[in-house]
Design an enzyme around this catalytic site. Structure first.
Site, PDB file in Angstrom:
ATOM      1  N   SER A  12       0.774  -1.268   0.073  1.00 12.22           N
ATOM      2  CA  SER A  12      -0.023  -0.043  -0.004  1.00 12.22           C
ATOM      3  C   SER A  12       0.886   1.489  -0.008  1.00 12.22           C
ATOM      4  O   SER A  12       2.026   1.182   0.347  1.00 12.22           O
ATOM      5  CB  SER A  12      -0.803  -0.049   1.255  1.00 12.22           C
ATOM      6  OG  SER A  12      -1.637   1.161   1.611  1.00 12.22           O
ATOM      7  N   GLY A  13       0.336   2.438  -0.421  1.00  7.14           N
ATOM      8  CA  GLY A  13       0.961   3.561  -0.252  1.00  7.14           C
ATOM      9  C   GLY A  13       2.331   3.913  -0.751  1.00  7.14           C
ATOM     10  O   GLY A  13       2.511   3.346  -1.920  1.00  7.14           O
ATOM     11  N   ASP A  46       4.443 -10.496   9.097  1.00  7.56           N
ATOM     12  CA  ASP A  46       4.277  -9.768  10.017  1.00  7.56           C
ATOM     13  C   ASP A  46       5.630  -9.208  10.498  1.00  7.56           C
ATOM     14  O   ASP A  46       6.461 -10.097  11.258  1.00  7.56           O
ATOM     15  CB  ASP A  46       3.535 -10.130  11.372  1.00  7.56           C
ATOM     16  CG  ASP A  46       3.187  -9.376  12.394  1.00  7.56           C
ATOM     17  OD1 ASP A  46       3.713  -8.341  12.374  1.00  7.56           O
ATOM     18  OD2 ASP A  46       2.255  -9.296  13.285  1.00  7.56           O
ATOM     19  N   ASN A  72      10.069  -0.315   5.125  1.00 14.65           N
ATOM     20  CA  ASN A  72       9.121   0.704   5.240  1.00 14.65           C
ATOM     21  C   ASN A  72       7.933   0.616   5.838  1.00 14.65           C
ATOM     22  O   ASN A  72       7.182   1.706   6.268  1.00 14.65           O
ATOM     23  CB  ASN A  72       8.676   0.828   3.542  1.00 14.65           C
ATOM     24  CG  ASN A  72       7.552   1.564   3.339  1.00 14.65           C
ATOM     25  OD1 ASN A  72       7.304   2.656   3.200  1.00 14.65           O
ATOM     26  ND2 ASN A  72       6.327   0.848   3.147  1.00 14.65           N
ATOM     27  N   TYR A 137       4.471   7.965  17.522  1.00 15.96           N
ATOM     28  CA  TYR A 137       4.886   8.236  16.217  1.00 15.96           C
ATOM     29  C   TYR A 137       6.474   8.884  15.908  1.00 15.96           C
ATOM     30  O   TYR A 137       7.264   8.620  15.360  1.00 15.96           O
ATOM     31  CB  TYR A 137       3.734   8.788  15.246  1.00 15.96           C
ATOM     32  CG  TYR A 137       4.099   8.639  13.818  1.00 15.96           C
ATOM     33  CD1 TYR A 137       3.951   7.528  13.037  1.00 15.96           C
ATOM     34  CD2 TYR A 137       4.719   9.658  13.003  1.00 15.96           C
ATOM     35  CE1 TYR A 137       4.384   7.263  11.849  1.00 15.96           C
ATOM     36  CE2 TYR A 137       4.918   9.718  11.697  1.00 15.96           C
ATOM     37  CZ  TYR A 137       4.723   8.456  10.938  1.00 15.96           C
ATOM     38  OH  TYR A 137       4.980   8.382   9.770  1.00 15.96           O
ATOM     39  N   ILE A 170       2.349  12.939   2.918  1.00 10.82           N
ATOM     40  CA  ILE A 170       2.183  12.054   1.793  1.00 10.82           C
ATOM     41  C   ILE A 170       0.991  11.469   1.633  1.00 10.82           C
ATOM     42  O   ILE A 170       0.438  11.019   2.497  1.00 10.82           O
ATOM     43  CB  ILE A 170       3.175  10.815   1.306  1.00 10.82           C
ATOM     44  CG1 ILE A 170       4.870  11.475   2.089  1.00 10.82           C
ATOM     45  CG2 ILE A 170       3.367  10.348   0.082  1.00 10.82           C
ATOM     46  CD1 ILE A 170       5.182  12.687   0.814  1.00 10.82           C
ATOM     47  N   GLU A 171       0.340  11.822   0.293  1.00  9.21           N
ATOM     48  CA  GLU A 171      -1.297  11.411   0.373  1.00  9.21           C
ATOM     49  C   GLU A 171      -1.196   9.880   0.000  1.00  9.21           C
ATOM     50  O   GLU A 171      -1.111   9.574  -1.129  1.00  9.21           O
ATOM     51  CB  GLU A 171      -1.822  12.196  -0.970  1.00  9.21           C
ATOM     52  CG  GLU A 171      -3.042  12.494  -0.417  1.00  9.21           C
ATOM     53  CD  GLU A 171      -3.847  13.157  -1.898  1.00  9.21           C
ATOM     54  OE1 GLU A 171      -3.249  13.902  -2.539  1.00  9.21           O
ATOM     55  OE2 GLU A 171      -4.926  13.034  -1.878  1.00  9.21           O
ATOM     56  N   THR A 172      -1.469   9.184   1.268  1.00 10.59           N
ATOM     57  CA  THR A 172      -1.561   7.633   0.976  1.00 10.59           C
ATOM     58  C   THR A 172      -2.656   7.362   1.795  1.00 10.59           C
ATOM     59  O   THR A 172      -3.295   7.982   2.576  1.00 10.59           O
ATOM     60  CB  THR A 172      -0.230   6.923   1.579  1.00 10.59           C
ATOM     61  OG1 THR A 172      -0.251   7.200   3.116  1.00 10.59           O
ATOM     62  CG2 THR A 172       1.089   7.564   0.872  1.00 10.59           C
TER      63      THR A 172
HETATM   64  P1  NAD Z   1       0.121   2.706   4.227  1.00 12.22           P
HETATM   65  O1  NAD Z   1      -0.585   2.454   5.587  1.00 12.22           O
HETATM   66  O2  NAD Z   1      -0.512   3.186   3.015  1.00 12.22           O
HETATM   67  O3  NAD Z   1       1.034   1.603   4.165  1.00 12.22           O
HETATM   68  C1  NAD Z   1       1.752   0.833   5.158  1.00 12.22           C
HETATM   69  C2  NAD Z   1       1.930  -0.789   4.765  1.00 12.22           C
HETATM   70  O4  NAD Z   1       2.606  -1.421   5.966  1.00 12.22           O
HETATM   71  C3  NAD Z   1       0.617  -1.501   4.625  1.00 12.22           C
HETATM   72  O5  NAD Z   1       0.771  -2.441   3.182  1.00 12.22           O
HETATM   73  C4  NAD Z   1       0.474  -2.373   5.932  1.00 12.22           C
HETATM   74  O6  NAD Z   1      -0.189  -3.467   5.405  1.00 12.22           O
HETATM   75  C5  NAD Z   1       1.948  -2.601   6.109  1.00 12.22           C
HETATM   76  N1  NAD Z   1       1.905  -3.026   7.395  1.00 12.22           N
HETATM   77  C6  NAD Z   1       1.420  -2.478   8.725  1.00 12.22           C
HETATM   78  N2  NAD Z   1       1.777  -3.183   9.695  1.00 12.22           N
HETATM   79  C7  NAD Z   1       2.686  -4.180   9.111  1.00 12.22           C
HETATM   80  C8  NAD Z   1       3.247  -5.352  10.064  1.00 12.22           C
HETATM   81  N3  NAD Z   1       3.012  -5.649  11.010  1.00 12.22           N
HETATM   82  N4  NAD Z   1       3.787  -6.172   9.053  1.00 12.22           N
HETATM   83  C9  NAD Z   1       3.992  -6.086   7.973  1.00 12.22           C
HETATM   84  N5  NAD Z   1       3.443  -5.101   7.050  1.00 12.22           N
HETATM   85  C10 NAD Z   1       2.784  -4.155   7.833  1.00 12.22           C
HETATM   86  O7  NAD Z   1       0.932   3.802   4.941  1.00 12.22           O
HETATM   87  P2  NAD Z   1       2.110   4.780   3.986  1.00 12.22           P
HETATM   88  O8  NAD Z   1       1.611   6.173   4.107  1.00 12.22           O
HETATM   89  O9  NAD Z   1       2.370   4.152   2.900  1.00 12.22           O
HETATM   90  O10 NAD Z   1       3.538   4.755   5.056  1.00 12.22           O
HETATM   91  C11 NAD Z   1       4.525   4.052   4.879  1.00 12.22           C
HETATM   92  C12 NAD Z   1       5.816   4.180   5.582  1.00 12.22           C
HETATM   93  O11 NAD Z   1       6.092   5.773   5.328  1.00 12.22           O
HETATM   94  C13 NAD Z   1       5.512   4.228   7.031  1.00 12.22           C
HETATM   95  O12 NAD Z   1       6.549   3.852   7.784  1.00 12.22           O
HETATM   96  C14 NAD Z   1       5.185   5.592   7.518  1.00 12.22           C
HETATM   97  O13 NAD Z   1       5.284   6.066   8.898  1.00 12.22           O
HETATM   98  C15 NAD Z   1       6.048   6.529   6.434  1.00 12.22           C
HETATM   99  N6  NAD Z   1       5.893   7.742   6.245  1.00 12.22           N
HETATM  100  C16 NAD Z   1       4.453   8.119   5.662  1.00 12.22           C
HETATM  101  C17 NAD Z   1       4.092   9.216   5.645  1.00 12.22           C
HETATM  102  C18 NAD Z   1       2.780   9.924   4.912  1.00 12.22           C
HETATM  103  O14 NAD Z   1       2.441  11.071   5.140  1.00 12.22           O
HETATM  104  N7  NAD Z   1       1.977   8.981   4.392  1.00 12.22           N
HETATM  105  C19 NAD Z   1       4.915  10.554   5.811  1.00 12.22           C
HETATM  106  C20 NAD Z   1       6.154  10.067   6.400  1.00 12.22           C
HETATM  107  C21 NAD Z   1       6.488   8.893   6.546  1.00 12.22           C
END
Ligand code: NAD
Length: 241
Positions: A12-13, A46, A72, A137, A170-172
């Site tokens: 995802s994302g 996991d 990630n 976080y 980031i738009e996710t």
């Molecule tokens: P998201 O929720 O779209 O994707 C996260 C993914 O991690 C999902 O596919 C989920 O199934 C997986 N995941 C969650 N728990 C898990 C586990 N226990 N084992 C294996 N996989 C697991 O999130 P995103 O926005 O794409 O974020 C991805 C990374 O980027 C994260 O570390 C987040 O903190 C970081 N991040 C995101 C943003 C933002 O604004 N979206 C900004 C800075 C950093």
């Protein structure tokens, strides 16, 4: 032989965009996630289960050189210190910090033997600055910045590089979940909150997952071969303010 990249949380994302970016460059990409995906080679995993992570990565390493690890997978949790109970703190740490520990520890033996490897940790702008109501976080992402630097120092002798990427907003799906959660608690209107978020960014918009994936791809490539121990900000100017 194809180069190999392992991505955690690649369903995802940002993770999904990273998987797609490396696949587009003809890498063999393994996606370790709890949620399934048909992009790349999916391995149900996991990330909090250190033994399981080790087993899956050992199996991959038996057949392949591991060129790149992108740690990630991560979750967000809203709350100040008083609103964050012990279970919530542990859950954020188990996924965001212990998960990165598990994946990095598992790839290091193979990367040491190869005398080559690039590790990218997905931190956040919240590794550098704090944001309101993000106690667990913020803490977890600051830990990942430290993990990138420590790993870079300890493994530079093996030609293994480690860097942290620090995206802004980031738009996710994670972003939408966080906004929905906030709107539910506060009664705010989602479109208004979204517009306010965009206006907070010097570039006037939120970032896209593909933009982060491009930076991650660069850091994993030989073009970044002198970059290690760094925190790479990609935030539309947010932390420059
Ligand atoms: P998201 O929720 O779209 O994707 C996260 C993914 O991690 C999902 O596919 C989920 O199934 C997986 N995941 C969650 N728990 C898990 C586990 N226990 N084992 C294996 N996989 C697991 O999130 P995103 O926005 O794409 O974020 C991805 C990374 O980027 C994260 O570390 C987040 O903190 C970081 N991040 C995101 C943003 C933002 O604004 N979206 C900004 C800075 C950093």
């Amino acid at each position: 032989m194809k180069k190999v990249c392992i991505v955690t949380g690649g369903s995802s994302g940002i993770g999904l965009s990273i998987v797609k970016r490396f696949v587009a460059e003809n890498y063999q990409v393994f996606n370790l996630d709890i949620a399934s995906s048909n992009v790349g080679e999916f391995r149900q995993c996991d990330i909090t289960n250190v033994k399981q992570v080790k087993q899956i990565i050992n199996d991959i390493a038996e057949q392949n050189v591991i060129d790149v690890l992108v740690s990630n997978a991560g979750i967000h949790f809203s709350g100040n210190i008083e609103n964050t109970n012990e279970d919530e703190l542990e859950r954020v740490f188990n996924i965001n910090v212990k998960g990165a520990y598990a994946a990095i520890k598992a790839v290091l033996p193979a990367m040491k033997l190869q005398q080559n490897g690039a590790i990218i940790l997905m931190a956040s702008d919240q590794a550098l600055i704090a944001k309101h109501n993000s106690f667990a976080y913020n803490l977890s992402k600051a830990s990942l910045a430290s993990m990138a630097k420590t790993t870079a120092l300890d493994y530079a002798q093996f030609n293994i590089r480690a860097n942290a990427v620090c995206p802004g907003t980031i738009e996710t799906p994670l972003y939408h979940k966080a906004i929905d959660n906030y709107c539910q608690k506060s009664g705010a209107n989602k479109a208004d909150v979204h517009a306010e978020e965009a206006a907070l960014q010097p570039l006037g918009r939120l970032g896209q997952a593909d933009e982060v994936a491009e930076l991650v791809y660069f850091l994993g490539s030989d073009k970044a071969k002198f970059i290690t121990g760094s925190l790479q900000v990609i935030d539309g100017g947010y932390t420059a303010q």
